[in-house]
Design a protein around this motif. Structure first.
Motif, short mmCIF file in Angstrom:
data_model
loop_
_atom_site.label_atom_id
_atom_site.label_comp_id
_atom_site.label_asym_id
_atom_site.label_seq_id
_atom_site.Cartn_x
_atom_site.Cartn_y
_atom_site.Cartn_z
N ARG A 133 -11.29 40.46 12.15
CA ARG A 133 -10.36 39.32 11.98
C ARG A 133 -10.70 38.50 10.73
O ARG A 133 -9.82 38.07 9.99
CB ARG A 133 -10.37 38.41 13.21
N VAL A 134 -11.98 38.25 10.50
CA VAL A 134 -12.42 37.49 9.32
C VAL A 134 -12.05 38.27 8.05
O VAL A 134 -11.51 37.70 7.10
CB VAL A 134 -13.94 37.20 9.35
N VAL A 135 -12.34 39.56 8.05
CA VAL A 135 -12.05 40.41 6.88
C VAL A 135 -10.54 40.37 6.59
O VAL A 135 -10.13 40.16 5.43
CB VAL A 135 -12.54 41.85 7.13
N LYS A 136 -9.72 40.55 7.60
CA LYS A 136 -8.26 40.54 7.42
C LYS A 136 -7.77 39.17 6.95
O LYS A 136 -6.91 39.08 6.07
CB LYS A 136 -7.53 40.93 8.72
N ALA A 137 -8.29 38.10 7.53
CA ALA A 137 -7.87 36.74 7.17
C ALA A 137 -8.19 36.42 5.70
O ALA A 137 -7.50 35.62 5.07
CB ALA A 137 -8.52 35.71 8.09
N HIS A 138 -9.22 37.07 5.16
CA HIS A 138 -9.61 36.85 3.77
C HIS A 138 -8.99 37.89 2.82
O HIS A 138 -9.27 37.88 1.63
CB HIS A 138 -11.14 36.88 3.63
N HIS A 139 -8.20 38.81 3.37
CA HIS A 139 -7.56 39.89 2.59
C HIS A 139 -8.59 40.82 1.96
O HIS A 139 -8.44 41.28 0.84
CB HIS A 139 -6.60 39.33 1.53
N TRP A 140 -9.68 41.07 2.71
CA TRP A 140 -10.69 42.03 2.29
C TRP A 140 -10.46 43.32 3.05
O TRP A 140 -9.48 43.45 3.78
CB TRP A 140 -12.09 41.50 2.60
N LYS A 141 -11.36 44.28 2.90
CA LYS A 141 -11.28 45.55 3.64
C LYS A 141 -12.65 45.82 4.27
O LYS A 141 -13.67 45.39 3.76
CB LYS A 141 -10.93 46.70 2.69
N VAL A 142 -12.62 46.56 5.38
CA VAL A 142 -13.87 46.93 6.05
C VAL A 142 -13.79 48.40 6.44
O VAL A 142 -12.71 48.90 6.78
CB VAL A 142 -14.13 46.03 7.30
N ASP A 143 -14.92 49.08 6.33
CA ASP A 143 -14.99 50.44 6.88
C ASP A 143 -16.36 50.66 7.48
O ASP A 143 -17.27 49.85 7.30
CB ASP A 143 -14.59 51.51 5.85
N LEU A 144 -16.46 51.74 8.20
CA LEU A 144 -17.67 52.02 8.97
C LEU A 144 -18.02 53.49 8.80
O LEU A 144 -17.15 54.34 8.89
CB LEU A 144 -17.36 51.69 10.43
N ASN A 145 -19.28 53.76 8.53
CA ASN A 145 -19.80 55.12 8.51
C ASN A 145 -20.93 55.17 9.53
O ASN A 145 -21.77 54.28 9.53
CB ASN A 145 -20.36 55.49 7.13
N SER A 146 -20.91 56.19 10.37
CA SER A 146 -21.94 56.26 11.40
C SER A 146 -22.23 57.70 11.76
O SER A 146 -21.32 58.53 11.81
CB SER A 146 -21.48 55.49 12.64
N GLU A 147 -23.48 57.98 11.98
CA GLU A 147 -23.92 59.28 12.47
C GLU A 147 -24.70 59.05 13.75
O GLU A 147 -25.61 58.22 13.78
CB GLU A 147 -24.82 59.98 11.44
N LEU A 148 -24.35 59.78 14.78
CA LEU A 148 -25.02 59.65 16.06
C LEU A 148 -26.52 59.91 15.89
O LEU A 148 -26.92 60.91 15.31
CB LEU A 148 -24.42 60.65 17.05
N GLY A 149 -27.33 58.98 16.34
CA GLY A 149 -28.78 59.10 16.24
C GLY A 149 -29.35 58.78 14.86
O GLY A 149 -30.56 58.78 14.67
N GLN A 150 -28.49 58.49 13.90
CA GLN A 150 -28.94 58.24 12.52
C GLN A 150 -28.70 56.81 12.06
O GLN A 150 -29.32 56.35 11.12
CB GLN A 150 -28.21 59.17 11.54
#
Length: 159
Positions: A133-150
């Motif tokens: 919500r904060v990211v959207k309200a500021h017109h920024w972008k967010v992404d996530l990278n994740s590896e199980l166990g890493q």
């Protein structure tokens, strides 16, 4: 303004100062084990037009998750790249990671990655939703990278 309005109260904020502030407040939470928070920040200030309080809470939520979902003592890295126009803030951990099928859902309100019948991690599924919500309200972008166990890396892109 309705209950769901999320209008930031923007002022000139030094992002480095906010990162250092929140990190210092957070360090006592990992002091009882050899966990660490590493900062990789530019030498000169990074000034954003942003809501300082929302930015502090966003960082707190990301650090809180990195600690809650670590295997033992957390190892967290906060890095910031800024070229004057655009920037990228990354918070990475070496925690349990997020299974592929849940990665798109983690920013939804009340969503928590299921861990069988075990609820040893406290929370309501609001932390990453707040970040979103904060990211959207500021017109920024967010992404996530994740590896199980890493571990997980959350990137926030701003200008």
């Amino acid at each position: 303004k309705g209950v769901n309005s999320f209008i930031p109260n923007k002022t000139q904020v030094d992002l480095i100062e906010v990162i250092e502030e929140v990190t210092e407040q957070f360090r006592p939470r990992i002091a009882n084990c050899p966990g660490k928070i590493s900062l990789k920040l530019p030498l000169s200030p990074v000034i954003l037009n942003a809501d300082r309080l929302q930015l502090q809470q966003l960082l707190f939520n990301l650090l809180d998750n990195a600690v809650k979902y670590s295997n033992g003592c957390p190892e967290i890295t906060i890095s910031l790249i800024h070229d004057g126009g655009q920037g990228k803030l990354s918070i990475s951990d070496l925690g349990v990671g997020i299974p592929d099928k849940y990665r798109k859902s983690v920013f939804k309100r009340f969503f928590r990655v299921p861990h069988g019948n075990v609820h040893d991690v406290k929370g309501f599924g609001l932390g990453l939703h707040f970040v979103y919500r904060v990211v959207k309200a500021h017109h920024w972008k967010v992404d996530l990278n994740s590896e199980l166990g890493q571990g997980t890396i959350i990137n926030i892109y701003f200008r």
